[in-house]
Scaffold this motif. Structure first.
Motif, PDB file in Angstrom:
ATOM      1  N   SER A 164      -4.826 -69.757  62.863  1.00 26.45           N
ATOM      2  CA  SER A 164      -5.813 -70.820  62.491  1.00 26.45           C
ATOM      3  C   SER A 164      -5.728 -71.565  64.592  1.00 26.45           C
ATOM      4  O   SER A 164      -7.152 -71.897  64.748  1.00 26.45           O
ATOM      5  CB  SER A 164      -5.309 -72.037  61.733  1.00 26.45           C
ATOM      6  OG  SER A 164      -3.428 -72.826  62.628  1.00 26.45           O
ATOM      7  N   LEU A 174      -8.829 -69.413  65.764  1.00 27.19           N
ATOM      8  CA  LEU A 174      -9.651 -69.728  65.440  1.00 27.19           C
ATOM      9  C   LEU A 174     -10.591 -69.650  66.225  1.00 27.19           C
ATOM     10  O   LEU A 174     -10.882 -70.537  67.157  1.00 27.19           O
ATOM     11  CB  LEU A 174      -9.915 -70.863  64.457  1.00 27.19           C
ATOM     12  CG  LEU A 174      -9.851 -70.463  62.696  1.00 27.19           C
ATOM     13  CD1 LEU A 174      -9.447 -71.875  61.861  1.00 27.19           C
ATOM     14  CD2 LEU A 174     -10.106 -69.657  62.687  1.00 27.19           C
ATOM     15  N   LEU A 177     -14.583 -71.664  63.742  1.00 27.88           N
ATOM     16  CA  LEU A 177     -14.381 -72.887  63.541  1.00 27.88           C
ATOM     17  C   LEU A 177     -15.900 -74.108  64.425  1.00 27.88           C
ATOM     18  O   LEU A 177     -15.454 -75.438  63.601  1.00 27.88           O
ATOM     19  CB  LEU A 177     -12.783 -73.274  64.342  1.00 27.88           C
ATOM     20  CG  LEU A 177     -12.362 -74.690  63.676  1.00 27.88           C
ATOM     21  CD1 LEU A 177     -11.984 -74.810  62.395  1.00 27.88           C
ATOM     22  CD2 LEU A 177     -11.068 -74.504  64.705  1.00 27.88           C
ATOM     23  N   ARG A 235      -8.598 -77.314  67.886  1.00 29.49           N
ATOM     24  CA  ARG A 235      -8.204 -75.896  67.344  1.00 29.49           C
ATOM     25  C   ARG A 235      -6.914 -76.577  66.863  1.00 29.49           C
ATOM     26  O   ARG A 235      -5.956 -76.090  66.870  1.00 29.49           O
ATOM     27  CB  ARG A 235      -7.995 -74.831  67.279  1.00 29.49           C
ATOM     28  CG  ARG A 235      -8.992 -74.017  68.074  1.00 29.49           C
ATOM     29  CD  ARG A 235      -9.159 -72.696  68.483  1.00 29.49           C
ATOM     30  NE  ARG A 235     -10.649 -72.596  69.920  1.00 29.49           N
ATOM     31  CZ  ARG A 235     -10.408 -72.062  70.198  1.00 29.49           C
ATOM     32  NH1 ARG A 235      -9.031 -71.282  71.197  1.00 29.49           N
ATOM     33  NH2 ARG A 235     -11.250 -71.391  71.446  1.00 29.49           N
ATOM     34  N   LEU A 266      -4.900 -76.972  62.659  1.00 28.92           N
ATOM     35  CA  LEU A 266      -4.843 -77.424  60.505  1.00 28.92           C
ATOM     36  C   LEU A 266      -5.636 -78.754  60.495  1.00 28.92           C
ATOM     37  O   LEU A 266      -6.070 -79.007  59.498  1.00 28.92           O
ATOM     38  CB  LEU A 266      -3.718 -77.663  59.575  1.00 28.92           C
ATOM     39  CG  LEU A 266      -3.404 -75.617  59.883  1.00 28.92           C
ATOM     40  CD1 LEU A 266      -1.818 -76.135  59.552  1.00 28.92           C
ATOM     41  CD2 LEU A 266      -4.469 -75.192  58.879  1.00 28.92           C
ATOM     42  N   LEU A 325      -9.222 -78.757  60.285  1.00 31.50           N
ATOM     43  CA  LEU A 325      -9.752 -77.837  59.184  1.00 31.50           C
ATOM     44  C   LEU A 325      -9.880 -78.882  58.613  1.00 31.50           C
ATOM     45  O   LEU A 325     -10.661 -78.974  58.018  1.00 31.50           O
ATOM     46  CB  LEU A 325      -9.031 -77.051  59.011  1.00 31.50           C
ATOM     47  CG  LEU A 325      -8.844 -75.437  60.290  1.00 31.50           C
ATOM     48  CD1 LEU A 325      -8.062 -74.561  59.651  1.00 31.50           C
ATOM     49  CD2 LEU A 325     -10.163 -74.831  59.969  1.00 31.50           C
ATOM     50  N   ILE A 364     -13.432 -71.853  55.876  1.00 36.16           N
ATOM     51  CA  ILE A 364     -12.512 -73.027  55.929  1.00 36.16           C
ATOM     52  C   ILE A 364     -12.065 -73.662  54.988  1.00 36.16           C
ATOM     53  O   ILE A 364     -11.000 -73.607  54.978  1.00 36.16           O
ATOM     54  CB  ILE A 364     -13.037 -73.979  57.365  1.00 36.16           C
ATOM     55  CG1 ILE A 364     -13.101 -72.831  58.909  1.00 36.16           C
ATOM     56  CG2 ILE A 364     -12.538 -75.543  57.400  1.00 36.16           C
ATOM     57  CD1 ILE A 364     -14.617 -73.811  59.302  1.00 36.16           C
ATOM     58  N   PHE A 377      -9.247 -71.281  53.573  1.00 36.57           N
ATOM     59  CA  PHE A 377      -8.301 -71.000  54.592  1.00 36.57           C
ATOM     60  C   PHE A 377      -7.583 -72.537  54.102  1.00 36.57           C
ATOM     61  O   PHE A 377      -6.284 -72.066  54.154  1.00 36.57           O
ATOM     62  CB  PHE A 377      -8.349 -71.092  55.858  1.00 36.57           C
ATOM     63  CG  PHE A 377      -7.899 -70.671  56.829  1.00 36.57           C
ATOM     64  CD1 PHE A 377      -6.921 -69.171  56.714  1.00 36.57           C
ATOM     65  CD2 PHE A 377      -7.103 -72.282  57.903  1.00 36.57           C
ATOM     66  CE1 PHE A 377      -6.141 -68.925  57.794  1.00 36.57           C
ATOM     67  CE2 PHE A 377      -6.450 -71.385  58.564  1.00 36.57           C
ATOM     68  CZ  PHE A 377      -5.508 -69.863  58.419  1.00 36.57           C
ATOM     69  N   HIS A 378      -8.209 -73.758  54.129  1.00 34.92           N
ATOM     70  CA  HIS A 378      -7.589 -74.723  54.329  1.00 34.92           C
ATOM     71  C   HIS A 378      -6.446 -74.847  52.416  1.00 34.92           C
ATOM     72  O   HIS A 378      -5.057 -75.127  52.675  1.00 34.92           O
ATOM     73  CB  HIS A 378      -8.440 -75.962  54.335  1.00 34.92           C
ATOM     74  CG  HIS A 378      -7.347 -77.466  54.889  1.00 34.92           C
ATOM     75  ND1 HIS A 378      -7.222 -78.264  53.396  1.00 34.92           N
ATOM     76  CD2 HIS A 378      -6.669 -77.293  55.752  1.00 34.92           C
ATOM     77  CE1 HIS A 378      -7.537 -79.581  53.663  1.00 34.92           C
ATOM     78  NE2 HIS A 378      -6.465 -79.156  55.175  1.00 34.92           N
TER      79      HIS A 378
END
Lengths: 294, 249
Positions: free
Chosen positions: A50, A53, A57, A129, A131, A134, A160, A163-164
């Motif tokens: 992350s 990224l 993003l 960048r 989490l 995100l 995304i 991923f989250h």
């Protein structure tokens, strides 16, 4: 020195006396440590991913017309009003055309005759960048959509979101496997120590009668717990290293060379082994307290 | 913890000590007894008279129902569990039921008493060999205690009791399973330790052991301590039994 020799001698005798249970405990502790540390490894690498990224993003805000400098300032202030961002970049139709041309490379001749302003101007917003950003990117996108002159907002939404969700799942698994680690280490060690205590009850009774101190009787059991924790956790870490190398070998390719996938750092390894050892000592201590009423 | 109420030359002091086991079994009733430092006292009485109970109370394996016990300067009523080792290190006890570890060797069983004091290994080994030599058990050094005869086990428990040359030696029927010659060896060991300053309290049925005039003999009968005069009468009645062992001693 003599104290250490005597303690070590008693510990070894204890462990030999109940070697089957000892093996089971070591296996359980190492498996628990392996499960926990595996998910932690995945989590730690996900955090690194992350952090690295880049384009995925960014949010691309397509505008109906190129903004004048005062309008650009207004857009900038409205974006910053929602959240801190890493970078805001205004892309004119011409810039977009040039990028597109470069991206096409040798096939750029397909653009022959196409006007240079056929692509809409846009704003590229790069969130910080992390989490947290995100998890907020969808709301950010919805907000940007409400700004005047915005045609469309685009980002790697699906990727995304997935991923989250993955990160959230890993967090839950880490908590669960952490609880498993605590339970297995403390309970299994306590159980094994209890077995040893029962098998040595006669000897412990005698030791009290001949003048052994509480520490003399208890220390070997604590030492036994510490050994179980240390050896079990170290084995778990060893197994994790093997698993890590196997994964790297199996998935060797362009994806693994671009994405960071690293093993746990030495301080983290030390911390995990230390934690497991401490938990085993606690398990041992609880068993001794209950069984050796001195 | 350490008592200041009894004179320093008194090693064991019991004041009106009673012990009752549930439901209503009176093992000892109002026993008062003082034993001086360096004294040898024989405790006699029939089976069930309370001899073993008295020794267990002195070594604090049990608590009295009533009364006060002072041993080696410790008031046992006030001695906390965490300091029990201080008392136990002053006492060497040869148990009637031996309390040996059957899976461990004879040497291990003797050394255990020295190991808790972190005695150097070499010293432990030397002392163990010395004791086994005195008790004629040298050849059993590495034998598992569970493989010994009762007489041999009895000697091992005696060796363990005296290994640290304790201030007090409590022996519960130490010669119950021994022949004349071995009894003489055991008593010789006890007398040697006594000369080094140990106080001995020996519970026994064996009247052959206490023929020396200087020995104090006390008798328990139904949990009560008999007066000295009563005890002397019993001793005189037993006189003609044996002379052989006495010569050995």
């Amino acid at each position: 020195m003599r104290f250490l020799a005597v303690t070590f001698g008693h510990t070894m005798r204890n462990m030999l006396l109940t070697w089957k249970s000892q093996c089971m405990t070591l296996f359980t502790v190492s498996l628990s440590v392996l499960i926990f540390s595996f998910f932690y490894l995945v989590y730690a690498n996900a955090l690194q991913v992350s952090a690295s990224l880049d384009d995925d993003l960014r949010l691309i805000v397509y505008l109906d017309e190129a903004p004048s400098p005062p309008m650009q300032a207004q857009y900038r202030s409205k974006i910053l009003k929602f959240d801190q961002v890493e970078k805001i970049e205004f892309i004119s139709s011409q810039d977009a055309y040039q990028r597109f041309e470069q991206a096409l490379g040798t096939n750029a001749d397909v653009l022959t005759g196409v006007p240079e302003d056929f692509l809409p101007p846009s704003i590229e917003v790069y969130p910080i960048r992390s989490l947290d950003s995100l998890s907020r990117i969808k709301r950010f996108s919805d907000y940007l959509q409400t700004l005047p002159g915005v045609l469309k907002v685009q980002y790697g939404k699906q990727w995304i979101d997935r991923f989250h969700s993955f990160i959230q799942l890993i967090r839950v698994v880490i908590i669960l496997s952490g609880a498993l680690l605590v339970m297995t280490t403390t309970f299994m060690v306590a159980h094994t120590i209890r077995l040893t205590l029962v098998s040595r009850q006669q000897e412990l009774e005698l030791l009290r009668l001949v003048g052994a101190t509480n520490n003399y009787i208890r220390t070997p059991f604590l030492f036994e717990g510490a050994l179980q924790g240390f050896i079990g956790a170290a084995s778990g870490m060893g197994a994790l290293l093997l698993l890590y190398n196997w994964i790297k070998l199996q998935f060797a390719g362009p994806a693994t060379t671009t994405l960071p996938f690293t093993f746990l750092s030495w301080p983290v390894i030390g911390l995990l082994i230390g934690l497991a050892t401490l938990l085993c000592i606690l398990g041992s201590f609880s068993a001794i307290r209950r069984f050796t009423r001195l | 913890m350490a008592s200041t109420t009894i004179p320093p030359d008194v090693m064991i002091d019991l004041i009106k000590v009673s012990k009752t086991y549930p439901p209503e079994v009176q093992a000892l009733v109002d026993v008062s007894l003082s034993i001086q430092r360096g004294e040898i006292v024989y405790l006699t009485g029939m089976s069930g008279a309370g001899k073993t109970t008295l020794l267990r109370l002195i070594s604090r394996m049990e608590k009295p129902t009533k009364g006060m016990i002072d041993v080696a300067g410790f008031d046992l009523g006030k001695l906390p569990q965490r300091n029990m080792h201080l008392l136990r290190r002053k006492i060497g006890m040869a148990y009637q039921d031996f309390k040996l570890l059957p899976e461990r060797t004879v040497a291990d069983n003797i050394a255990i008493a020295m190991e808790v004091l972190y005695t150097p290994k070499r010293t432990m080994e030397r002392r163990t060999r010395e004791l086994l030599e005195q008790l004629d058990l040298s050849h059993k050094y590495a034998t598992r205690a569970g493989e010994l005869s009762r007489g041999e086990q009895q000697r091992v428990t005696i060796a363990r009791a005296v290994a640290n040359v304790p201030e007090i030696i409590l022996a519960d029927e130490p010669t119950g399973n021994l022949d004349g010659e071995t009894t003489a060896r055991v008593m010789d060991l006890f007398y040697r330790l006594n000369r080094k300053g140990s106080t001995l309290l020996i519970a026994t049925h064996d009247t052959r052991l206490y023929r020396h005039d200087k020995d104090r003999v006390i008798e328990l009968r139904f949990g009560r301590l008999q007066s000295a005069a009563q005890t002397r009468v019993i001793k005189a009645e037993d006189q003609p039994e044996t002379t052989e062992i006495q010569e050995g001693l």
